[in-house]
Design a protein around this motif. Structure first.
Motif, PDB file in Angstrom:
ATOM      1  N   ARG A 120       0.845  -1.188   0.000  1.00  0.00           N
ATOM      2  CA  ARG A 120       0.000   0.000   0.000  1.00  0.00           C
ATOM      3  C   ARG A 120       0.885   1.243   0.000  1.00  0.00           C
ATOM      4  NH1 ARG A 120      -3.227   2.609   4.042  1.00  0.00           N
ATOM      5  NH2 ARG A 120      -2.055   4.392   3.264  1.00  0.00           N
ATOM      6  N   GLY A 122       0.008   5.821  -0.289  1.00  0.00           N
ATOM      7  CA  GLY A 122      -0.837   6.881  -0.840  1.00  0.00           C
ATOM      8  C   GLY A 122      -0.003   7.875  -1.634  1.00  0.00           C
ATOM      9  N   THR A 157      -3.662   1.661  -3.787  1.00  0.00           N
ATOM     10  CA  THR A 157      -3.519   3.098  -3.543  1.00  0.00           C
ATOM     11  C   THR A 157      -4.870   3.784  -3.606  1.00  0.00           C
ATOM     12  OG1 THR A 157      -2.068   4.985  -4.012  1.00  0.00           O
ATOM     13  CG2 THR A 157      -3.105   3.944  -5.919  1.00  0.00           C
ATOM     14  N   SER A 172      -2.084   1.054 -10.471  1.00  0.00           N
ATOM     15  CA  SER A 172      -2.466   0.277  -9.283  1.00  0.00           C
ATOM     16  C   SER A 172      -3.159  -1.018  -9.666  1.00  0.00           C
ATOM     17  CB  SER A 172      -3.393   1.107  -8.399  1.00  0.00           C
ATOM     18  OG  SER A 172      -4.631   1.257  -9.043  1.00  0.00           O
TER      19      SER A 172
END
Ligand code: PEP
Ligand code: MN
Length: 339
Positions: A120, A122, A157, A172
């Motif tokens: 993961r 961001g 994401t 992603s």
């Protein structure tokens, strides 16, 4: 209620069913990839008996329909060869935000070394303050996707806005919809039109029914790959960032076929409770976990208080493997260990 169509229903059949529903003043949603019509207000379907093209009618007495366990027993799908929603426990780990190349490449190599399959990170961050670090944007997505590719990982994401959909789709494997966007219904409906799994976090004050209806927004658009992720609720207590609702795990599993993940990092907001809540989630039967880690948590540009160090995470992973094995739900990385 959901009207299931025969697998070789004709356009004429569909036309007739729609016409009869309209005549009886029922609104419906036709979900083409599922070959079904959702008719939530329909209670006595007798007037449909004998119409060609109908395979069955499923009575569903909740407001959410397609997410209901009455419609389907389980939802199992694959992301780059790893099964989600089946008998294993998926683990997604990585930083809150992608910060620079060193951080994300080190993290990816670390996850790979530990046999994990999902990272993961961001790149577009929902921050309470407009002055806080809001992510590296497209550069962050590119970095993370390259780091993941080199280490055999799939990328999870967050999508913050539909204007960023093309970018996020390109870099992603699973699209995260954050707590703050669980009620962004127009965005959810658009995500129903794409063919990529959506990890739908629970709104920080959303009821389970509201969360499942949010899932129905995506499912009714045609996209059947939805993961629900419990991430803690905002409560009256000021000693914790959030309170993670462990009850939601078995509860959702009794109400819905969708896989349920837990995010104990946001779930408490405190690194020191992540271990207990991760283990408790596995004991509660969770389908997967999402955990924030950072090479140097005290320097993290977002969510520093809740990130585990690599060595803390390695220890936790060991304990999770033991517990997951006990419950016969091995962690992705360790399938071969349990064969
Ligand atoms: C995150 O995963 O970093 C995040 C912002 O999560 P949430 O939407 O649950 O707050
Ligand atoms: Mn975070």
């Amino acid at each position: 209620m959901i009207i299931k169509l025969h697998k070789n229903f004709t356009a004429e059949n569909l036309h007739q069913i729609k016409a009869v529903l309209t005549l009886n003043q029922f609104e419906y949603t036709f979900v083409e990839p599922e070959s079904c019509l959702v008719v939530p207000k329909l209670k006595s379907p007798n007037f449909l008996i004998g119409i060609d093209g109908i395979d069955g009618i499923v009575e569903i007495d909740t407001t959410f329909q397609l997410a209901s366990k009455k419609y389907k027993q389980s939802s199992i799908f694959e992301v780059n060869g790893v099964e989600i929603g089946g008998n294993q426990t998926n683990v997604i780990a990585g930083p809150c935000s992608v910060e620079d190349e060193k951080q994300i490449f080190e993290t990816a190599a670390f996850l790979h070394k530990n046999g994990l399959k999902f990272m993961r990170g961001g790149a577009y961050k929902p921050r309470t303050s407009p002055y806080a670090f809001r992510g590296l944007g497209l550069d962050g997505l590119k970095m993370m996707s390259q780091a993941a590719k080199e280490n055999g990982l799939s990328v999870v994401t967050e999508l913050m806005d539909l204007s960023l959909l093309d970018q996020v789709l390109a870099y992603s494997d699973i699209i995260q919809i954050g707590s703050r966007n669980m009620s962004n219904f127009y965005m959810l409906a658009e995500l129903g039109k794409i063919n990529k799994p959506i990890l739908l976090k629970r709104g920080m004050s959303a009821r389970i029914n509201e969360w499942l209806l949010a899932a129905d927004y995506i499912l009714s658009g045609g996209n059947q790959q939805v993961i629900l992720c419990e991430r803690g609720l905002r409560s009256f207590d000021t000693d914790v960032r959030n309170q993670m609702d462990i009850t939601a795990i078995p509860m959702i599993q009794s109400m819905s076929h969708l896989p349920v993940f837990a995010d104990p990092s946001h779930g408490t907001g405190s690194a020191k409770f992540v271990k207990q809540l991760s283990l408790a989630s596995i004991a509660a039967g969770v389908n997967g976990l999402m955990i924030e880690i950072h090479p140097n948590p005290s320097n993290a540009l977002s969510d520093a208080d809740q990130a585990l160090t690599f060595s803390e995470f390695e220890q936790l992973l060991n304990e999770m493997r033991g517990l997951a094995k006990y419950f016969n739900r091995p962690i992705d990385s360790s399938i071969s260990l349990y064969k």
